[in-house]
Design an enzyme around this catalytic site. Sequence first.
Site, PDB file in Angstrom:
ATOM      1  N   HIS A   1     -92.158  53.341  59.514  1.00 32.08           N
ATOM      2  CA  HIS A   1     -90.620  53.925  60.113  1.00 32.08           C
ATOM      3  C   HIS A   1     -90.280  55.265  59.644  1.00 32.08           C
ATOM      4  O   HIS A   1     -89.940  55.445  58.472  1.00 32.08           O
ATOM      5  CB  HIS A   1     -89.785  52.837  59.690  1.00 32.08           C
ATOM      6  CG  HIS A   1     -89.734  51.496  60.536  1.00 32.08           C
ATOM      7  ND1 HIS A   1     -89.238  51.424  61.883  1.00 32.08           N
ATOM      8  CD2 HIS A   1     -90.462  50.484  60.298  1.00 32.08           C
ATOM      9  CE1 HIS A   1     -89.406  50.378  62.257  1.00 32.08           C
ATOM     10  NE2 HIS A   1     -90.452  49.629  61.432  1.00 32.08           N
TER      11      HIS A   1
ATOM     12  N   GLU B   1     -87.864  56.949  60.160  1.00 31.25           N
ATOM     13  CA  GLU B   1     -86.591  57.267  60.424  1.00 31.25           C
ATOM     14  C   GLU B   1     -85.921  56.909  59.371  1.00 31.25           C
ATOM     15  O   GLU B   1     -84.804  57.220  58.966  1.00 31.25           O
ATOM     16  CB  GLU B   1     -85.985  56.682  61.625  1.00 31.25           C
ATOM     17  CG  GLU B   1     -85.960  55.000  61.672  1.00 31.25           C
ATOM     18  CD  GLU B   1     -87.196  54.468  62.190  1.00 31.25           C
ATOM     19  OE1 GLU B   1     -88.109  55.207  61.910  1.00 31.25           O
ATOM     20  OE2 GLU B   1     -87.355  53.172  62.491  1.00 31.25           O
TER      21      GLU B   1
ATOM     22  N   ASP C   1     -62.570  52.709  62.793  1.00 28.18           N
ATOM     23  CA  ASP C   1     -62.899  53.066  63.972  1.00 28.18           C
ATOM     24  C   ASP C   1     -61.816  52.838  65.046  1.00 28.18           C
ATOM     25  O   ASP C   1     -61.524  53.622  65.997  1.00 28.18           O
ATOM     26  CB  ASP C   1     -63.863  51.972  64.288  1.00 28.18           C
ATOM     27  CG  ASP C   1     -65.129  51.955  63.214  1.00 28.18           C
ATOM     28  OD1 ASP C   1     -65.221  53.076  62.794  1.00 28.18           O
ATOM     29  OD2 ASP C   1     -65.860  51.210  63.058  1.00 28.18           O
TER      30      ASP C   1
ATOM     31  N   LYS D   1     -70.547  56.146  62.068  1.00 32.11           N
ATOM     32  CA  LYS D   1     -69.492  55.982  61.261  1.00 32.11           C
ATOM     33  C   LYS D   1     -69.222  57.441  60.765  1.00 32.11           C
ATOM     34  O   LYS D   1     -67.904  57.907  60.780  1.00 32.11           O
ATOM     35  CB  LYS D   1     -69.710  55.318  60.222  1.00 32.11           C
ATOM     36  CG  LYS D   1     -68.461  54.750  59.440  1.00 32.11           C
ATOM     37  CD  LYS D   1     -68.068  53.600  59.998  1.00 32.11           C
ATOM     38  CE  LYS D   1     -66.697  53.068  59.405  1.00 32.11           C
ATOM     39  NZ  LYS D   1     -66.319  51.856  59.896  1.00 32.11           N
TER      40      LYS D   1
END
Length: 510
Positions: free
Chosen positions: A164, A166, A222, A366
Site C-alpha cells: 500500500h 498510500e 462536521d 476531516k
Amino acid sequence: MIVVLNFGGQTCHLIAKRIRSFGVFAEILPCDAPLKEIVQKDPAGIILSGGPSSVYEKDAPFPDDRIFSQGKPILGICYGHQLIGKKYGMVLPRQIKEFGKQPIDVLAHGQLFSGLGAKEQVWMSHGDQITSLPHGFTVLAKTASCPYTGVENQKMKLFGVQFHPEVMHTIHGSQILKNFVFGICHAKKDFSLEGLSHKLILEVKEIVGGSSVIMGTSGGVDSTVAATLIHSAIGERLHCVFIDTGLIRKREAEEVKQFFQRLHFHHFHMVEASALFLSRLKGIADPERKRKIIAHAYIKVFEQKAKELEKKYPDIRFLGQGTIYPDRIESAQPTNKASKIKSHHNVTLPEKMKLKVLEPLKDLYKDDVRKLGHDLGIPHDMISRHPFPGPGLAIRILGDVTKEKINILKEADAIFIEELKKSGYYHKVWQALAALLSVRAVGVMGDARSYDYIIALRAVTSVDAMTADWARLPPELLERISNRIVNEVRGVNRVVYDVTQKPPATIEYE
Ligand code: XMP
C-alpha cells in the site's frame, strides 16, 4: 483528475487524499462503475484500490473490463494488483499472509519506482499473490516470499504494487504515487481547497433552490461546518435541530446552543429527549444493539420534530447532513464492500427519511472540513474540538447504560477534558475520552473499604482516525487527573490509562 475504483479497502480514501494533496483532484468511484461513468470524467489515470476480497472468491468484485483497453494508465494496489495479475497472468492464494511493515528489494526502477532506493520499506496486507509474471511485464521489486511485489508494463500502461503506497508506513509511498500521477499520467496540478467554500455554497444554492433544509446538528465539527455552509447559502431557510440524547458531555447542550447563537443562526431547535433514550437502552449491553437503538430513537425524535416543523414550514424538502468521506467508507458505502467494523449512526439516518439528502461535505476529509470551517469564519475553538461519536457516552459505558453510570462518566470526562485544556494537551491529541468500565474494583477511601467503578482514560494521536497511537501524556498530568476523578467523582475508586494502538483496538470502546 484521477479515478480511484474502490474495491472496499479501508485505506482506499487515503489514496484519493494523497493525490489531492499533490494538487490533483481524485475521485473515488464504486469498483463496478460502468465505463461510461469513468470515461465521462476523462481521468488522466485509474487506480484500482485494495480490498478485503480474494480474486478467487465467488462474487469477487471486478471492474468493467473495458477499462483495460482505454489506453489510460492503470495502477493496481494490493487487490487491484492481483486483478491485473489475474487478467494477464496467474494469482494464487497463499498459506502465509504478509501483514505490516516489510522490507522489499527493488530490482528495477522503471517508471513507477523512479527515484527509489535499492531497498525500501513498505506496508503489506495480503494473502493472495501473483505467482507467474504476465507476459511483457517487468518485475520492479520482490520480498523474500513475494516475487512480484511491483510490476509494470509501460507499453500497456499497466502498473501494480502488492503493498500500500498510500499509507505512511510505506516510506516512499508518496514518491510512487507521484510517479504514477505525474510521471506516467501527466496529470496537472489544478486542485486546491482555496475557493472551495464559495464553490460549495453555490452548489448548495443550486441543489436546494427555493426549498428549506432541516438538519440535525450535534455540535461536532462536521455537522457544524455543514450547517454553517448551508446557512451561508440559504440563511433563514435552514432549520437546525439539536437532540439532547442525555448521552452527551456535561454542559454540551448549553455550549452548542450558545455557539449557534454566536453565529447568528436563524432557527436552532433544541429537543430534550434523554428519557426516551435511557428507557430504550435499559438492560441492553450489546454494542451494536446499543448503536441501533440510539440510531432508531434519534430518527424517531428527529422525525417528530421534522413533522412539526414541516407543518409550519411546508417548503422543507431537504435533510442536511454532516457526513464526511471517512464516514461513508467506514460504514461500507459506496460499494458495500468495505468490511463492516462499526455502524456509524450518522449515515443511517436518511434511509428512514422521505426528504432528499444534502451532504455538502461528503467527499471531504476531516482536515479539509476544518479548513473549510475556518474559511467560513467558524471560531477556532469550535473547529478544533475533538470528534465525538453519534451514540455518545453510551458507547463509552461498557455494558448496560444507566443514569447513574452516565452521570459518573460525565463528571469524570469533564475533569479529564478540563485538565487537558489547562495543560495545553487538548490540542496536542486527536481525541481524548473517558470510558466507564462496568466492573467494580476494591479500594480504600478514608478508613473504609470501597467497591466502585473503574474509569479508563484514552487519549490518542492520529491523522485520520483510521490508525491511532496512545498519547504519551506526562505522568504528572495523569496523576492530577486521576486524583481529581477519584476525589471528586463519587462512585469511582480507580483510574487507568489506555495504552493500546488502533488497530488492533479502536478509538472508542464499543
Ligand atoms: P473508532 O472507534 O472506530 O472511531 O476507532 C473512529 C472515529 O470515529 C468516531 N466514531 C463515531 N462517530 N458515529 C460518529 O459520528 C459513530 O457511531 C462513531 N463511532 C466512532 C470516533 O469517535 C473516532 O473519532
